[in-house]
Design an enzyme around this catalytic site. Structure first.
Site, PDB file in Angstrom:
ATOM      1  N   LYS A  53      -7.666 -12.880  -8.392  1.00 35.49           N
ATOM      2  CA  LYS A  53      -8.903 -12.892  -7.629  1.00 35.49           C
ATOM      3  C   LYS A  53      -9.848 -11.793  -8.133  1.00 35.49           C
ATOM      4  O   LYS A  53      -9.384 -10.721  -8.513  1.00 35.49           O
ATOM      5  CB  LYS A  53      -8.519 -12.605  -6.173  1.00 35.49           C
ATOM      6  CG  LYS A  53      -9.524 -12.979  -5.149  1.00 35.49           C
ATOM      7  CD  LYS A  53      -8.921 -12.752  -3.763  1.00 35.49           C
ATOM      8  CE  LYS A  53      -9.976 -12.203  -2.840  1.00 35.49           C
ATOM      9  NZ  LYS A  53      -9.458 -11.833  -1.537  1.00 35.49           N
ATOM     10  N   LYS A  85       0.827  -1.213   0.000  1.00 35.10           N
ATOM     11  CA  LYS A  85       0.000   0.000   0.000  1.00 35.10           C
ATOM     12  C   LYS A  85       0.854   1.252   0.000  1.00 35.10           C
ATOM     13  O   LYS A  85       0.486   2.244  -0.616  1.00 35.10           O
ATOM     14  CB  LYS A  85      -0.952   0.016   1.205  1.00 35.10           C
ATOM     15  CG  LYS A  85      -2.127  -0.940   1.052  1.00 35.10           C
ATOM     16  CD  LYS A  85      -3.211  -0.629   2.071  1.00 35.10           C
ATOM     17  CE  LYS A  85      -4.403  -1.577   1.911  1.00 35.10           C
ATOM     18  NZ  LYS A  85      -5.394  -1.412   2.976  1.00 35.10           N
ATOM     19  N   LYS A 106     -12.436  -5.349  -6.791  1.00 33.68           N
ATOM     20  CA  LYS A 106     -12.921  -4.026  -7.193  1.00 33.68           C
ATOM     21  C   LYS A 106     -11.863  -3.241  -7.943  1.00 33.68           C
ATOM     22  O   LYS A 106     -12.177  -2.337  -8.699  1.00 33.68           O
ATOM     23  CB  LYS A 106     -13.286  -3.216  -5.945  1.00 33.68           C
ATOM     24  CG  LYS A 106     -14.519  -3.698  -5.278  1.00 33.68           C
ATOM     25  CD  LYS A 106     -14.716  -3.028  -3.935  1.00 33.68           C
ATOM     26  CE  LYS A 106     -15.693  -3.866  -3.147  1.00 33.68           C
ATOM     27  NZ  LYS A 106     -15.809  -3.491  -1.756  1.00 33.68           N
TER      28      LYS A 106
END
Ligand code: TRP
Length: 333
Positions: A196, A114, A199
């Site tokens: 996977k 991140k 979003k």
């Protein structure tokens, strides 16, 4: 006395639920309510480690609650609540900070990922994220934590923190374990079936949302990536796209892989993709309708999250008081 094992999971209020999280997580959670004492926390405090638009965060938090209930999570049988409504999370989070090492947090792969992606906002909350997550879990003396692979390291750290604390003060925290969802419940992207369903998929057709309109769902399924054969066969090594569609179709219809293979012998992928799309539309239709109804019933939702926070706070405060006493805080009398 309630002696059922305790399950705790947290969900980021990051937008509409995806088909992947419905099939991979929530659908299974519905069945857990009988045998476990389940807490589901909408983690708005974790969400602000990335910059949010306040009105949107507020809306998504409440919409998400509505969508969970529409998916079948019964708010009477499960405790569903909003993290910021239970101050014990922040309070235990602070205490646990003092039992977590800088080096441990530096090794968290999600922090590294991140911060690489958001180099302009590497805030202390992002670094400290796993400690708040540990507080979430440990406050409820959770036995099991259902999470995806990306969160396993955080649960490991939670165990380490709990063991360290218990080592000094005695048995204060239950040592939690990750909970493996049923095999095969990992739904992949329709456009890049190696990844996977998420979003953050670059291709909007890769990810299906439970609130999507039927025509949009059909379009994404018709564009789903397959392979150069023409045979509907389960093979997760060589036929990732087809196998993913079979998985979805199997959940939506209850058919086995063998039944699905037989159903599509001699038919093309076009027919198969249409059938999968239609089965998903039908599976999601009642959920979407119920969620839409609930999302406009603000008073009902407010009642649910208030009651959820009360129940959660009762359990959380028991642990928090014990911890405060152990570390030497003066009881408030
Ligand atoms: N970090 C989790 C995620 O992004 C969300 C989360 C917060 C969580 N607190 C938790 C999950 C406690 C399980 C238990 O998915």
């Amino acid at each position: 006395m309630d002696t059922k094992p305790i399950i705790f999971s947290g969900i980021q209020p990051s937008g509409d639920l995806t088909l992947g999280s419905y099939i991979g997580a929530i659908k299974n959670w519905v069945e857990l309510a009988e045998d476990y004492n389940c807490y589901y926390c909408i983690v708005d405090m974790h969400a602000i480690t990335a910059r949010q638009v306040p009105a949107e965060l507020r809306k998504r938090t409440v919409d998400q609650l509505a969508q969970y209930i529409a998916c079948g999570l019964d708010p009477q049988k499960n405790t569903i609540f909003i993290q910021s409504h239970v101050p014990a999370h922040a309070e235990l989070g602070w205490i646990l900070n003092c039992y977590t090492m800088y080096g441990e947090l530096s090794r968290m792969t999600q922090f590294k990922d991140k911060s690489a992606k958001n180099a302009d906002n590497i805030n202390a909350g992002l670094f400290d994220y796993p400690v708040l997550m540990a507080a979430d879990i440990l406050l409820y003396q959770a036995d099991l934590v259902p999470v995806g692979d990306d969160q396993r390291q955080h649960v490991e750290l939670t165990r380490d923190i709990a063991q360290r604390f218990n080592g000094v003060y005695g048995d204060v925290f239950k040592i939690p374990q990750t909970f493996n969802p049923k095999v095969g419940a990992r739904i992949m992207s329709l456009s890049t079936p190696e990844n996977k369903m998420s979003k953050s998929d670059k291709d909007p057709n890769g990810c299906i949302y439970i609130m999507q309109k039927p025509e949009d769902i059909m379009r994404s399924f018709k564009r789903a990536v397959t392979d150069s054969e023409t045979c509907v066969r389960y093979d997760t090594v060589n036929k990732k796209g087809i196998s993913n569609l079979m998985q979805i179709y199997s959940v939506a219809t209850g058919k086995t892989f063998e039944q699905i293979e037989n159903e599509f012998v001699g038919k093309g992928y076009g027919d198969f993709k249409t059938a999968v799309g239609e089965s998903v539309v039908e599976m999601l239709r009642p959920i979407r309708e119920e969620a839409t109804r609930l999302m406009s019933d603000k008073a009902y939702l407010e009642g649910i999250y208030k009651e959820g926070a009360e129940r959660a706070a009762y359990a959380a405060n028991k642990t928090l008081r014990k911890v405060q006493k152990k570390v030497g805080f003066v009881p408030r009398g």
